[in-house]
Design an enzyme around this catalytic site. Sequence first.
Site, PDB file in Angstrom:
ATOM      1  N   GLY A   1       2.793  -1.185   4.376  1.00 33.50           N
ATOM      2  CA  GLY A   1       2.747   0.247   4.097  1.00 33.50           C
ATOM      3  C   GLY A   1       4.110   0.766   3.698  1.00 33.50           C
ATOM      4  O   GLY A   1       4.601   0.492   2.593  1.00 33.50           O
TER       5      GLY A   1
ATOM      6  N   SER B   1       3.548  -2.353  10.335  1.00 33.47           N
ATOM      7  CA  SER B   1       5.004  -2.430  10.541  1.00 33.47           C
ATOM      8  C   SER B   1       5.620  -3.757  10.097  1.00 33.47           C
ATOM      9  O   SER B   1       6.514  -4.292  10.758  1.00 33.47           O
ATOM     10  CB  SER B   1       5.354  -2.138  12.011  1.00 33.47           C
ATOM     11  OG  SER B   1       4.954  -0.837  12.355  1.00 33.47           O
TER      12      SER B   1
ATOM     13  N   ASN C   1       0.868  -1.182   0.000  1.00 34.57           N
ATOM     14  CA  ASN C   1       0.000   0.000   0.000  1.00 34.57           C
ATOM     15  C   ASN C   1       0.905   1.233   0.000  1.00 34.57           C
ATOM     16  O   ASN C   1       1.499   1.567   1.014  1.00 34.57           O
ATOM     17  CB  ASN C   1      -0.888  -0.041   1.258  1.00 34.57           C
ATOM     18  CG  ASN C   1      -1.678   1.242   1.461  1.00 34.57           C
ATOM     19  OD1 ASN C   1      -1.779   2.063   0.545  1.00 34.57           O
ATOM     20  ND2 ASN C   1      -2.219   1.420   2.654  1.00 34.57           N
ATOM     21  N   TRP C   2       1.005   1.869  -1.158  1.00 39.18           N
ATOM     22  CA  TRP C   2       1.919   3.004  -1.290  1.00 39.18           C
ATOM     23  C   TRP C   2       1.387   4.275  -0.623  1.00 39.18           C
ATOM     24  O   TRP C   2       2.070   5.283  -0.586  1.00 39.18           O
ATOM     25  CB  TRP C   2       2.197   3.279  -2.770  1.00 39.18           C
ATOM     26  CG  TRP C   2       3.184   2.324  -3.398  1.00 39.18           C
ATOM     27  CD1 TRP C   2       3.645   1.151  -2.858  1.00 39.18           C
ATOM     28  CD2 TRP C   2       3.831   2.477  -4.665  1.00 39.18           C
ATOM     29  NE1 TRP C   2       4.524   0.566  -3.714  1.00 39.18           N
ATOM     30  CE2 TRP C   2       4.670   1.349  -4.837  1.00 39.18           C
ATOM     31  CE3 TRP C   2       3.789   3.437  -5.674  1.00 39.18           C
ATOM     32  CZ2 TRP C   2       5.456   1.171  -5.975  1.00 39.18           C
ATOM     33  CZ3 TRP C   2       4.564   3.259  -6.814  1.00 39.18           C
ATOM     34  CH2 TRP C   2       5.384   2.141  -6.957  1.00 39.18           C
TER      35      TRP C   2
ATOM     36  N   GLY D   1       2.602   2.333  11.122  1.00 38.10           N
ATOM     37  CA  GLY D   1       3.373   3.554  10.944  1.00 38.10           C
ATOM     38  C   GLY D   1       4.686   3.589  11.719  1.00 38.10           C
ATOM     39  O   GLY D   1       4.972   2.747  12.568  1.00 38.10           O
TER      40      GLY D   1
ATOM     41  N   GLU E   1      -5.492  -4.932  10.757  1.00 36.56           N
ATOM     42  CA  GLU E   1      -4.424  -3.951  10.957  1.00 36.56           C
ATOM     43  C   GLU E   1      -4.671  -3.202  12.262  1.00 36.56           C
ATOM     44  O   GLU E   1      -5.349  -2.156  12.258  1.00 36.56           O
ATOM     45  CB  GLU E   1      -4.408  -2.927   9.822  1.00 36.56           C
ATOM     46  CG  GLU E   1      -4.127  -3.491   8.456  1.00 36.56           C
ATOM     47  CD  GLU E   1      -3.481  -2.454   7.550  1.00 36.56           C
ATOM     48  OE1 GLU E   1      -2.373  -2.688   7.106  1.00 36.56           O
ATOM     49  OE2 GLU E   1      -4.090  -1.391   7.328  1.00 36.56           O
TER      50      GLU E   1
HETATM   51  P1  PGA Z   1       2.937   0.323   7.809  1.00 39.04           P
HETATM   52  O1  PGA Z   1       1.449   0.594   7.299  1.00 39.04           O
HETATM   53  O2  PGA Z   1       3.401  -0.953   7.171  1.00 39.04           O
HETATM   54  O3  PGA Z   1       3.705   1.511   7.362  1.00 39.04           O
HETATM   55  O4  PGA Z   1       2.881   0.200   9.310  1.00 39.04           O
HETATM   56  C1  PGA Z   1       0.535  -0.458   7.119  1.00 39.04           C
HETATM   57  C2  PGA Z   1      -0.752   0.086   6.563  1.00 39.04           C
HETATM   58  O5  PGA Z   1      -1.150   1.204   6.932  1.00 39.04           O
HETATM   59  O6  PGA Z   1      -1.395  -0.573   5.726  1.00 39.04           O
END
Ligand code: PGA
Length: 263
Positions: free
Chosen positions: A236, A215, A11-12, A174, A168
């Site tokens: 992400g 993460s 997911n960009w 994040g 999630e």
């Molecule tokens: P992250 O985001 O891998 O940067 O924690 C995951 C997401 O929001 O789908």
Amino acid sequence: MANNKKLVIGNWKMYPETLTEAKRDFIIFKKKRLKDNGVTTVICPPFVYLNDLNKLYSGNKIFFGAQNVFWKNEGPFTGEISPTMIKSLGVRFVIIGHSERRTLGENDEMIAQKVKASLNNDLHTVLCIGEPTRDSHGNFLRFIRDQLKNSLRGVNKNSLKKLIIAYEPIWTIGKGNRAMDSHELHQMLLYIKKQLITDYGKKIGENISIIYGGSVDSDNVHEIVYDAGVDGVLVGRNSLNPHEFAKMIEEVARKPKALKKSY
Ligand code: PGA
């Protein structure tokens, strides 16, 4: 398609800033000779890059996905993008109800309409759910149960074949946060599966893929997928680096010895 293959979805979000950078990163990624047997790779760039990136790729190993979709196929809805528009580009996946969209005002009712429209258009539909915090009284379990139920309200159970649940937990998403422990994640996986079986029956509920996001990186992805037993991951920030994203796919392709078939 997703059923006996592991899914790795990037997911960009709203990155990178320009189409030139998006193309550059995608070209680096697609040139990698990935050992990706048993892995379905999906990239979800911003809407405006979808068509250009798709045109850069003629193989059958990478799929594209959108990060959102509207619930009508056409009409006077300024700024929205419909499932049929997405499909007409050759895009096969859609992420719906990401926590960042929920923060911007999307509620379960809107999300349920989007899921319904997306499934009706035969798109692989990645519905995101996740509790904002944890507590010692188990309120987060009720939160997940309600979010799941409400985000699927009115969706025909016979259309759920292409539904994928992305669990999630918001507290793991994040920079500065850490992925969930795989033992705890396994318990959540069982809990979500149980809810799906309760709501839709064994045959349908058991076949809905459940993936994890929050993460995920190349160091933890193998444990997340094979110890926790999820059907894949939604990645992400680490999907934006083509080298790291490729490494994650290789990690998932490296199946544990005892496991003959994926999940
Ligand atoms: P992250 O985001 O891998 O940067 O924690 C995951 C997401 O929001 O789908």
